[in-house]
Motif scaffolding. Structure first.
Motif, PDB file in Angstrom:
ATOM      1  N   ALA A   1      49.266 -39.014  32.635  1.00 32.13           N
ATOM      2  CA  ALA A   1      50.235 -40.092  32.456  1.00 32.13           C
ATOM      3  C   ALA A   1      49.912 -40.894  31.203  1.00 32.13           C
ATOM      4  O   ALA A   1      50.804 -41.257  30.430  1.00 32.13           O
ATOM      5  CB  ALA A   1      50.269 -40.994  33.683  1.00 32.13           C
ATOM      6  N   ALA A   2      48.615 -41.151  30.971  1.00 34.37           N
ATOM      7  CA  ALA A   2      48.214 -41.897  29.774  1.00 34.37           C
ATOM      8  C   ALA A   2      48.513 -41.110  28.502  1.00 34.37           C
ATOM      9  O   ALA A   2      49.022 -41.657  27.522  1.00 34.37           O
ATOM     10  CB  ALA A   2      46.723 -42.240  29.842  1.00 34.37           C
ATOM     11  N   GLU A   3      48.222 -39.818  28.514  1.00 32.54           N
ATOM     12  CA  GLU A   3      48.498 -38.982  27.345  1.00 32.54           C
ATOM     13  C   GLU A   3      49.998 -38.891  27.073  1.00 32.54           C
ATOM     14  O   GLU A   3      50.435 -38.962  25.927  1.00 32.54           O
ATOM     15  CB  GLU A   3      47.901 -37.575  27.524  1.00 32.54           C
ATOM     16  N   LEU A   4      50.785 -38.747  28.131  1.00 33.72           N
ATOM     17  CA  LEU A   4      52.234 -38.681  27.971  1.00 33.72           C
ATOM     18  C   LEU A   4      52.765 -40.017  27.469  1.00 33.72           C
ATOM     19  O   LEU A   4      53.646 -40.063  26.607  1.00 33.72           O
ATOM     20  CB  LEU A   4      52.896 -38.295  29.292  1.00 33.72           C
ATOM     21  N   SER A   5      52.222 -41.118  27.971  1.00 31.12           N
ATOM     22  CA  SER A   5      52.637 -42.443  27.509  1.00 31.12           C
ATOM     23  C   SER A   5      52.361 -42.602  26.020  1.00 31.12           C
ATOM     24  O   SER A   5      53.173 -43.151  25.280  1.00 31.12           O
ATOM     25  CB  SER A   5      51.903 -43.534  28.289  1.00 31.12           C
TER      26      SER A   5
ATOM     27  N   VAL B   1      54.544 -44.455  31.025  1.00 27.16           N
ATOM     28  CA  VAL B   1      55.093 -43.484  31.955  1.00 27.16           C
ATOM     29  C   VAL B   1      54.405 -43.694  33.299  1.00 27.16           C
ATOM     30  O   VAL B   1      53.187 -43.754  33.380  1.00 27.16           O
ATOM     31  CB  VAL B   1      54.845 -42.043  31.453  1.00 27.16           C
ATOM     32  N   THR B   2      55.186 -43.843  34.353  1.00 31.20           N
ATOM     33  CA  THR B   2      54.663 -44.004  35.698  1.00 31.20           C
ATOM     34  C   THR B   2      55.226 -42.883  36.562  1.00 31.20           C
ATOM     35  O   THR B   2      56.163 -42.204  36.148  1.00 31.20           O
ATOM     36  CB  THR B   2      55.074 -45.369  36.290  1.00 31.20           C
ATOM     37  N   PRO B   3      54.662 -42.672  37.760  1.00 26.55           N
ATOM     38  CA  PRO B   3      55.236 -41.644  38.617  1.00 26.55           C
ATOM     39  C   PRO B   3      56.728 -41.891  38.827  1.00 26.55           C
ATOM     40  O   PRO B   3      57.154 -43.004  39.082  1.00 26.55           O
ATOM     41  CB  PRO B   3      54.459 -41.803  39.933  1.00 26.55           C
TER      42      PRO B   3
END
Length: 74
Positions: free
Chosen positions: A44-48, A55-57
Motif C-alpha cells: 500500500a505504501a509503495e502504491l501510494s 491508497v487504503t484498502p
C-alpha cells in the motif's frame, strides 16, 4: 475480430492446519498473520508513492462494487 474472454486461473495449494493460510512450514499462524499485515502495509505504501496519493484498502475499488458492509478508512 476474435471474441475476447477473461479467465481466472486458480492454483490449489495445501492449506495450513487451521485452513486460514497456504501451508507455511516453520512459522505459526500468528507469525503468518504478521507477515501478511506487513506485506499489505508495504505494498500500500509503495502504491501510494507511485500514485502520489494515499491508497487504503478498497480505495481503488469503485463505490458501487464495495458492498453494503464497506466502511471508509482514512
Amino acid at each position: 475480430m476474435p471474441d475476447l474472454h477473461a479467465r481466472k486461473l486458480t492454483v490449489l495449494v495445501p492449506a495450513c492446519d487451521t485452513g486460514r493460510h497456504a501451508h507455511h512450514p516453520g512459522i505459526t499462524c500468528a507469525q503468518m498473520n504478521e507477515e501478511i499485515a506487513w506485506m499489505d502495509e508495504y505494498f500500500a505504501a509503495e502504491l501510494s508513492k507511485s500514485l502520489g496519493r494515499k491508497v487504503t484498502p478498497m480505495s481503488e475499488v469503485p463505490p458501487a462494487l464495495r458492498g453494503p458492509n464497506w466502511k471508509a478508512q482514512s
